[in-house]
Design a protein around this motif. Structure first.
Motif, PDB file in Angstrom:
ATOM      1  N   TYR A 330       1.139  -0.975   0.354  1.00  0.00           N
ATOM      2  CA  TYR A 330      -0.238   0.154  -0.304  1.00  0.00           C
ATOM      3  C   TYR A 330       1.287   1.522   0.257  1.00  0.00           C
ATOM      4  CZ  TYR A 330      -3.619   3.695   1.364  1.00  0.00           C
ATOM      5  OH  TYR A 330      -4.142   4.963   1.924  1.00  0.00           O
ATOM      6  N   SER A 332       1.074   5.615   0.731  1.00  0.00           N
ATOM      7  CA  SER A 332      -0.305   6.395   0.822  1.00  0.00           C
ATOM      8  C   SER A 332      -0.046   7.409   0.008  1.00  0.00           C
ATOM      9  CB  SER A 332       0.706   6.625   1.751  1.00  0.00           C
ATOM     10  OG  SER A 332       0.070   8.263   2.688  1.00  0.00           O
ATOM     11  N   THR A 335       2.123  11.096   1.364  1.00  0.00           N
ATOM     12  CA  THR A 335       3.502  10.712   1.023  1.00  0.00           C
ATOM     13  C   THR A 335       4.189   9.754   0.354  1.00  0.00           C
ATOM     14  OG1 THR A 335       3.888   8.555   2.092  1.00  0.00           O
ATOM     15  CG2 THR A 335       3.380  10.397   3.943  1.00  0.00           C
ATOM     16  N   ARG A 337       4.481   7.168  -0.248  1.00  0.00           N
ATOM     17  CA  ARG A 337       5.563   6.135   0.158  1.00  0.00           C
ATOM     18  C   ARG A 337       5.115   4.389   1.197  1.00  0.00           C
ATOM     19  NH1 ARG A 337       9.659   8.917   3.923  1.00  0.00           N
ATOM     20  NH2 ARG A 337      10.594  10.757   3.008  1.00  0.00           N
ATOM     21  N   GLU A 338       5.768   4.294   0.257  1.00  0.00           N
ATOM     22  CA  GLU A 338       4.815   1.693   1.087  1.00  0.00           C
ATOM     23  C   GLU A 338       4.804   2.470   2.245  1.00  0.00           C
ATOM     24  OE1 GLU A 338       5.626  -2.051   1.222  1.00  0.00           O
ATOM     25  OE2 GLU A 338       6.704  -0.721  -0.619  1.00  0.00           O
ATOM     26  N   ILE A 339       3.473   1.299   2.772  1.00  0.00           N
ATOM     27  CA  ILE A 339       3.164   1.434   4.487  1.00  0.00           C
ATOM     28  C   ILE A 339       3.440  -0.082   5.084  1.00  0.00           C
ATOM     29  CG2 ILE A 339       0.774   1.991   6.211  1.00  0.00           C
ATOM     30  CD1 ILE A 339      -0.051   3.998   4.803  1.00  0.00           C
ATOM     31  N   GLU A 340       4.329   0.101   5.469  1.00  0.00           N
ATOM     32  CA  GLU A 340       5.106  -1.426   6.559  1.00  0.00           C
ATOM     33  C   GLU A 340       3.545  -2.083   7.130  1.00  0.00           C
ATOM     34  OE1 GLU A 340       8.163  -3.087   9.375  1.00  0.00           O
ATOM     35  OE2 GLU A 340       8.463  -0.999   9.096  1.00  0.00           O
ATOM     36  N   ALA A 342       1.763  -2.729   5.160  1.00  0.00           N
ATOM     37  CA  ALA A 342      -0.077  -2.716   4.642  1.00  0.00           C
ATOM     38  C   ALA A 342      -0.391  -3.106   3.334  1.00  0.00           C
ATOM     39  CB  ALA A 342      -0.470  -1.372   4.963  1.00  0.00           C
TER      40      ALA A 342
END
Length: 633
Positions: A330, A332, A335, A337-340, A342
């Protein structure tokens, strides 16, 4: 290599005789399959029980599949050999005419195909030899290059198989002779003859090569165990043989768009050998031809079903191996950026899964049809005949419980919204239930109970089912089927057309549009309207039209007249009801007859509406059966 002498000595009757032999094997395999299913199964089933008996029944079922496969493949070999003999006939005739002309002129045809012509004394010319000109088709001459011969069957025209080398490039052309005598009038004639000989041999060699390739693929292992992969391969064999043999056993000769009566006449005017070859090369076309005998259509359609099932099984296996990752990281939106930890579901996986479920559903439907067709042998169920099958669009199948050609009564059931190949089991069960009840109600007369899923039914209650286009599209195929059943029967047949839900509109539309449709009685249950406002508009006596709707069937809550309840216009809340389809056939205004049915279960809290599908139970089933067998409840 093939020479002109090989072509000259070719005996078509030898290949036709071989074709007859393969045809005999095909017919015996079919007879063996029938014996396994009709005799061996029954004796074992009636006398033996337990695990060993079950294993023996499974082995017999496999044996039956093997015989069916042998029947189909040997039929293809017969068709290929007969087509090969026909294919060689044209170049052989061309060669014969060239040789006859050479003989009449006193020319000599040499082993290499060149033509020696006599000297012209009046012109003071010498004897010469003519060969094809450079731009003419070349004879197949061996090349000096050494190369290992290709593996595979030897040339069909050669009298025996010998080892040799294969040509590594285009064959050498015969060049014109360089000797004096160009002005000799015999030279031009000799060159023309040489040209025709070379052309005939070239054509024969091309025919030979095509059929060698195809026949070389029609083989199997000694330890034959027919499975889905085997049938998928058989489907490819069919395409290959049809490609080369279709020139002589022409698909275009099969009636298309003709009446069932015309179809029957065409079939009856064929020899048995021609019938077998058409069924072998074009099983789908023969199986779908209304007016032909039930057993003929059943044999052809079972081959189509087996090959389609095998092909679809391999397609599913290949598709499963392409599964993409179900979840993706996933990212965001804020941001970037990848959400750890998710994850989101991959849209590509959803598409992949939809196709996988569709393939699985179709395969399940095909398996249910195969199981029902085999059930008479395995568990003693009434015989089932496959009168139509294809996997196009939503998938279609026409299955008759009992043989309509020999029945006194035939009931043709047309299902409604949601009907398709993948969900066919419930509709097959309904056909079985009516057959069983009819056998009890009238044990002295035979009844055939047909499931006709020969159209693309609407799939969604709130959208698709509000349109009559599905019923309109089904009109011609349904009318042709009913006429075909009557045509093939040829006797005194009592025919009943039974529609459920949207299927009542489909049935009513077909009856409305054909005054000569061979239908004696009509039954409509759970109907949203049948396309007419009066029973008499269905082209049969009004007292032969029977309708019923269960008390708890939600279709009762639909508005009777949109003019009186405009707020409900375009609000399709209950199944496939639409006032656009005419007057409610259970009302007095419609002018038909009604019969009693059970109230049915009330709607469930989860949205299920069981009463709409409970007409094949108890009182309702008995009354429908009575209409089928006696003409009234």
């Amino acid at each position: 290599m093939i020479t002109w002498r090989d072509l000259q000595n070719f005996k078509a009757e030898e290949y036709q005789g071989a074709a007859d032999g393969w045809g005999e094997v095909s017919n015996r395999a079919r007879a063996a399959k029938d014996r396994v299913e009709q005799e061996m199964f029954a004796k074992l089933r009636d006398t033996q029980t337990g695990t060993t008996a079950k294993e023996a029944l499974a082995a017999l079922n496999q044996l039956s599949r093997n015989f069916q496969y042998v029947h189909a493949e040997c039929g293809l070999i017969r068709a290929a050999l007969n087509s090969f003999a026909s294919g060689i006939a044209a170049p052989q005739r061309k060669l014969k005419h060239a040789l006859e002309e050479a003989h009449q002129l006193g020319f000599t045809v040499k082993p290499d195909g060149s033509v020696q012509y006599p000297a012209s004394a009046s012109l003071g010319l010498e004897q010469g030899t003519a060969r094809p000109t450079p731009d003419s088709p070349a004879l197949l001459l061996p090349n000096n290059t050494q190369e290992t011969a290709n593996s595979g069957p030897p040339a069909l025209l050669l009298p025996k198989t010998t080892q040799g080398t294969a040509n590594s490039g285009p064959p050498a052309l015969f060049l014109p002779d360089k000797t004096p005598g160009a002005a000799d009038p015999n030279k031009a004639k000799a060159e023309d003859i040489a040209h025709r000989i070379a052309s005939a041999v070239r054509e024969a060699a091309e025919v030979d090569a095509r059929y060698r390739s195809v026949l070389g693929k029609l083989k199997t292992s000694r330890s034959l165990k027919v499975d889905d992969a085997t049938w998928a391969d058989a489907a490819q064999d069919l395409k290959s043989v049809r490609k080369v043999g279709g020139e002589f056993i022409k698909e275009g000769d099969i009636p298309k768009g003709k009446s069932p009566v015309d179809n029957k006449k065409w079939w009856e005017n064929l020899t048995q050998e021609q019938r077998d070859e058409y069924a072998a090369l074009y099983p789908a076309r023969i199986g779908a031809l209304d007016g032909l005998p039930t057993t003929t259509r059943d044999d052809a359609n079972r081959v189509v079903l087996a090959e389609t099932h095998g092909t679809a099984q391999l397609q599913l296996k290949d598709w499963v191996n392409r599964e993409p990752d179900r979840y993706l990281p996933y990212i965001s939106q804020f941001t970037g950026r990848e959400i750890e930890g998710a994850r989101v579901e991959n849209p590509e996986w959803r598409k992949w899964n939809e196709k996988k479920e569709d393939l699985e559903g179709r395969l399940d439907g095909m398996s249910k049809i195969q199981a029902r067709c085999n059930a008479s042998a395995i568990n003693g169920s009434p015989p089932a005949y496959l009168l139509g099958f294809d996997n196009q669009n939503l998938g279609h199948a026409i299955v008759s419980i009992g043989n309509p050609d020999t029945a006194d009564n035939v009931a043709t059931y047309v299902p409604g919204t949601g009907a398709k190949l993948s969900s066919i089991k419930a509709d097959l069960d309904r056909a079985d239930m009516l057959y069983d009840t009819a056998k009890i109600a009238d044990s002295h007369r035979k009844t055939a109970s047909v499931l006709w899923l020969g159209y693309d039914a609407p799939q969604d209650v709130f959208t698709d089912a509000t349109h009559a286009k599905y019923a309109d599209a089904a009109g011609v195929p349904l009318r042709n089927f009913l006429t075909g059943i009557d045509t093939a029967h040829g006797g005194n047949l009592n025919s009943t057309l039974l529609g459920h839900s949207y299927g009542t509109l489909t049935a009513g539309t077909a009856m409305r549009d054909d005054p000569d449709l061979p239908v004696d009685n009509a039954i409509f249950v759970g109907s949203p309207g049948v396309g007419v406002d009066r029973a008499e508009d269905l082209n049969i006596p009004a007292d032969h039209v029977w309708s019923a709707t269960a008390k708890n069937d939600p279709i009762n809550l639909a508005p009777p007249l949109v003019e009186e309840l405009p707020i409900l216009d375009n609000t399709k809340l209950f199944d496939d009801h639409s006032i656009l389809y005419g007057c409610d056939p259970t009302t007095d205004d419609f002018g038909g007859k009604t019969f009693t049915v059970a109230d049915g279960d009330p709607p469930k809290w989860n949205g299920d509406m069981p009463a709409h599908s409970q007409y094949w139970e108890g009182k309702s089933l008995r009354n429908m059966t009575s209409v089928v067998t006696r003409g009234h409840p």
